[in-house]
Scaffold this motif. Sequence first.
Motif, PDB file in Angstrom:
ATOM      1  N   CYS A  52       5.680  11.644  12.129  1.00 60.58           N
ATOM      2  CA  CYS A  52       6.632  10.862  11.328  1.00 60.58           C
ATOM      3  C   CYS A  52       7.208   9.700  12.135  1.00 60.58           C
ATOM      4  N   PHE A  53       7.452   9.942  13.416  1.00 63.64           N
ATOM      5  CA  PHE A  53       8.014   8.891  14.272  1.00 63.64           C
ATOM      6  C   PHE A  53       7.035   7.731  14.398  1.00 63.64           C
ATOM      7  N   GLY A  54       5.758   8.041  14.572  1.00 60.21           N
ATOM      8  CA  GLY A  54       4.757   6.988  14.643  1.00 60.21           C
ATOM      9  C   GLY A  54       4.599   6.264  13.317  1.00 60.21           C
ATOM     10  N   PHE A  55       4.652   7.002  12.227  1.00 61.73           N
ATOM     11  CA  PHE A  55       4.544   6.399  10.896  1.00 61.73           C
ATOM     12  C   PHE A  55       5.733   5.476  10.623  1.00 61.73           C
ATOM     13  N   LEU A  56       6.901   5.820  11.166  1.00 65.95           N
ATOM     14  CA  LEU A  56       8.109   5.023  10.944  1.00 65.95           C
ATOM     15  C   LEU A  56       7.945   3.596  11.473  1.00 65.95           C
ATOM     16  N   TRP A  57       7.116   3.413  12.507  1.00 63.12           N
ATOM     17  CA  TRP A  57       6.864   2.082  13.047  1.00 63.12           C
ATOM     18  C   TRP A  57       6.350   1.140  11.950  1.00 63.12           C
ATOM     19  N   TRP A  58       5.538   1.682  11.051  1.00 59.21           N
ATOM     20  CA  TRP A  58       4.930   0.873   9.991  1.00 59.21           C
ATOM     21  C   TRP A  58       5.690   0.973   8.674  1.00 59.21           C
ATOM     22  N   ASN A  59       6.544   1.992   8.560  1.00 57.31           N
ATOM     23  CA  ASN A  59       7.251   2.257   7.313  1.00 57.31           C
ATOM     24  C   ASN A  59       8.658   1.662   7.287  1.00 57.31           C
ATOM     25  N   THR A  60       9.153   1.256   8.475  1.00 56.64           N
ATOM     26  CA  THR A  60      10.505   0.709   8.521  1.00 56.64           C
ATOM     27  C   THR A  60      10.522  -0.696   7.934  1.00 56.64           C
ATOM     28  N   SER A  61      11.706  -1.182   7.588  1.00 54.86           N
ATOM     29  CA  SER A  61      11.849  -2.459   6.881  1.00 54.86           C
ATOM     30  C   SER A  61      11.414  -3.657   7.735  1.00 54.86           C
ATOM     31  N   PRO A  62      10.597  -4.558   7.186  1.00 56.20           N
ATOM     32  CA  PRO A  62       9.950  -4.472   5.866  1.00 56.20           C
ATOM     33  C   PRO A  62       8.704  -3.591   5.944  1.00 56.20           C
ATOM     34  N   ALA A  63       8.632  -2.593   5.097  1.00 61.39           N
ATOM     35  CA  ALA A  63       7.565  -1.596   5.162  1.00 61.39           C
ATOM     36  C   ALA A  63       6.201  -2.214   4.896  1.00 61.39           C
ATOM     37  N   LYS A  64       5.245  -1.859   5.749  1.00 68.18           N
ATOM     38  CA  LYS A  64       3.865  -2.270   5.540  1.00 68.18           C
ATOM     39  C   LYS A  64       3.110  -1.253   4.683  1.00 68.18           C
ATOM     40  N   ILE A  65       3.721  -0.066   4.536  1.00 66.23           N
ATOM     41  CA  ILE A  65       3.103   1.010   3.757  1.00 66.23           C
ATOM     42  C   ILE A  65       4.198   1.987   3.334  1.00 66.23           C
ATOM     43  N   PHE A  66       4.027   2.601   2.162  1.00 63.60           N
ATOM     44  CA  PHE A  66       4.933   3.636   1.675  1.00 63.60           C
ATOM     45  C   PHE A  66       4.244   4.997   1.766  1.00 63.60           C
ATOM     46  N   MET A  67       5.039   6.043   1.974  1.00 62.63           N
ATOM     47  CA  MET A  67       4.449   7.378   2.059  1.00 62.63           C
ATOM     48  C   MET A  67       4.005   7.896   0.691  1.00 62.63           C
ATOM     49  N   GLY A  68       4.648   7.448  -0.392  1.00 58.78           N
ATOM     50  CA  GLY A  68       4.302   7.920  -1.728  1.00 58.78           C
ATOM     51  C   GLY A  68       4.654   9.383  -1.913  1.00 58.78           C
ATOM     52  N   ASP A  69       4.339   9.913  -3.081  1.00 62.35           N
ATOM     53  CA  ASP A  69       4.537  11.341  -3.332  1.00 62.35           C
ATOM     54  C   ASP A  69       3.657  12.178  -2.417  1.00 62.35           C
ATOM     55  N   THR A  70       2.535  11.615  -1.984  1.00 63.99           N
ATOM     56  CA  THR A  70       1.657  12.307  -1.032  1.00 63.99           C
ATOM     57  C   THR A  70       2.464  12.742   0.181  1.00 63.99           C
ATOM     58  N   GLY A  71       3.264  11.842   0.707  1.00 65.20           N
ATOM     59  CA  GLY A  71       4.041  12.145   1.901  1.00 65.20           C
ATOM     60  C   GLY A  71       5.321  12.895   1.631  1.00 65.20           C
ATOM     61  N   SER A  72       6.056  12.491   0.591  1.00 65.25           N
ATOM     62  CA  SER A  72       7.367  13.100   0.354  1.00 65.25           C
ATOM     63  C   SER A  72       7.250  14.572  -0.030  1.00 65.25           C
ATOM     64  N   LEU A  73       6.287  14.907  -0.886  1.00 71.46           N
ATOM     65  CA  LEU A  73       6.120  16.318  -1.256  1.00 71.46           C
ATOM     66  C   LEU A  73       5.641  17.137  -0.062  1.00 71.46           C
TER      67      LEU A  73
ATOM     68  N   PRO B 119       0.817  -1.217   0.000  1.00 70.43           N
ATOM     69  CA  PRO B 119       0.000   0.000   0.000  1.00 70.43           C
ATOM     70  C   PRO B 119       0.850   1.266   0.000  1.00 70.43           C
ATOM     71  N   THR B 120       0.430   2.244  -0.793  1.00 75.07           N
ATOM     72  CA  THR B 120       1.149   3.508  -0.868  1.00 75.07           C
ATOM     73  C   THR B 120       0.200   4.655  -0.500  1.00 75.07           C
ATOM     74  N   MET B 121       0.612   5.874  -0.677  1.00 73.24           N
ATOM     75  CA  MET B 121      -0.122   7.072  -0.247  1.00 73.24           C
ATOM     76  C   MET B 121      -0.202   7.163   1.273  1.00 73.24           C
ATOM     77  N   GLY B 122       0.765   6.542   1.982  1.00 75.08           N
ATOM     78  CA  GLY B 122       0.774   6.584   3.433  1.00 75.08           C
ATOM     79  C   GLY B 122       0.964   7.963   4.012  1.00 75.08           C
ATOM     80  N   GLY B 123       1.419   8.907   3.191  1.00 75.78           N
ATOM     81  CA  GLY B 123       1.549  10.279   3.664  1.00 75.78           C
ATOM     82  C   GLY B 123       0.250  10.842   4.200  1.00 75.78           C
ATOM     83  N   ILE B 124      -0.875  10.292   3.732  1.00 67.77           N
ATOM     84  CA  ILE B 124      -2.180  10.716   4.245  1.00 67.77           C
ATOM     85  C   ILE B 124      -2.209  10.603   5.764  1.00 67.77           C
TER      86      ILE B 124
END
Length: 356
Positions: A241-262, A50-55
Motif C-alpha cells: 500500500c505504501f508503494g501504491f500510495l506514491w502513484w495514488n496520492t494527489s494528483p492520482a495517476k491511478i485509482f484502486m477501484g472496488d478491486t482494491g477497496s474491497l 486509470p482504475t482497478m489499481g488494486g490489482i
Amino acid sequence: MNQILFAGVIGLFLTLIGTPLLIKLLARKGYGQYIRDDGPREHHAKRGTPTMGGIAFILATLLAYFLSKVITGKPPTFSGLLVLGLMAGMGLVGFLDDYIKIVKRRSLGLRAKAKMAGQLIVGIGFAVLALQFADNRNNTPASTRLSFVQDFGWSIGPVLFVVWALFMILAMSNGVNLTDGLDGLATGAATMVFGAYTFIGVWQFQESCANAQTLTNPGACYEVRDPLDLAVVAAALMGSCFGFLWWNTSPAKIFMGDTGSLALGGALAGLAICSRTEILVALLGGLFVLITMSVVIQVGSFKLTGKRVFRMAPLQHHFELKGWSEVLVVVRFWIIQGMCVIVGLGLFYAGWAAKK
C-alpha cells in the motif's frame, strides 16, 4: 522476524515499479474511472484516470508473502493463507464490479444482489475454513468467542460466528470502499492500520501462550494460532500500500477501484478475526467507521425527516463542498486515522499490562 522485513520491502518495491506498468496497460485499454455528475466539480477532471489499481497491491502482497517464505525457508501458515485468500476473493468481486463499470460506461457495476452474493460466498468460505485447521494447542485461525484485545466471554457457536464474521467483512470492505473517494485517502489510512497489525502480530508472537514457560507472567499470554505469520501478511500489505500510495496520492495517476477497496477491507477484517482483535479493529480503523457512519446518518436523516445532515456523504465530500481543498481533507483525515491507531495500540498494550 526477517520474514516481516522481507515481506514489507518486497511489497513496497513491487508496487513502486509495477504500478506504473499497470497504469500504462490500463490507459492503453481505455480502462478509466467514471465520475458521478452530482459529485464535487473538481472531481470531473479525474474522469478517465486509470482504475482497478488494486490489482497492483493485491499481486504485490501475494508475491511479497510467498517470496519472503522462499527466502527464509519458512512454510506458509493456515492463518496467513486464509487472510490472503479473503483479500484476493474480495478483490475478485471488486474487479468484476470495476470491469462492468468500465465496459458499460456507467457508475454502477455489478447489480447489488450479484455483488452481495459474491461477498457472501467469499466471506462464508473464509469464516467456515477459519474454524478448521487446529494446531497442537487446539487453536484454530479464528475463535467462536468474541474478542477485543483478546478473546473474552462465552463461545457464540459456529453459526453465529459465521454471521459475525460476515458482518465484519462486509462492514470493513464497504467502509474502505466509502473512504476511497479522494486521492490517497483510503490507501494512506489502510497503510497505518496494517502497520498497527504488524506490531500486534509481533507482540502476540513474543507473548504467545506457546512460549508460556519463558514468560514472566504466563497469565498475560495470547492464544493466537499464527501471530508471527499474521505480522508477515500485515507487513506485506503495509509495504504494498505504501508503494501504491506514491502513484495514488494527489494528483492520482491511478485509482484502486472496488478491486482494491474491497480487498483491503477484507484483509483488515481477516487480520482482526485471526488476531483476536475483532472489536479493536473498529478503533484502529476509526476513519473507515467514521465515514461509514456519516453515510448511515445522512441516509437515515433524509428518510426520517427529509433533511440532510451533511452537504454530501461520505463525510470527506462534505468538507470539500465547504471549500476545503482535496489535499487538506486527506491530510487532516490521515491525522484522525493516525490518532485512532495510536489510541487503539494504547488500549491493546493496556489490556496486556493489566494482566501482568
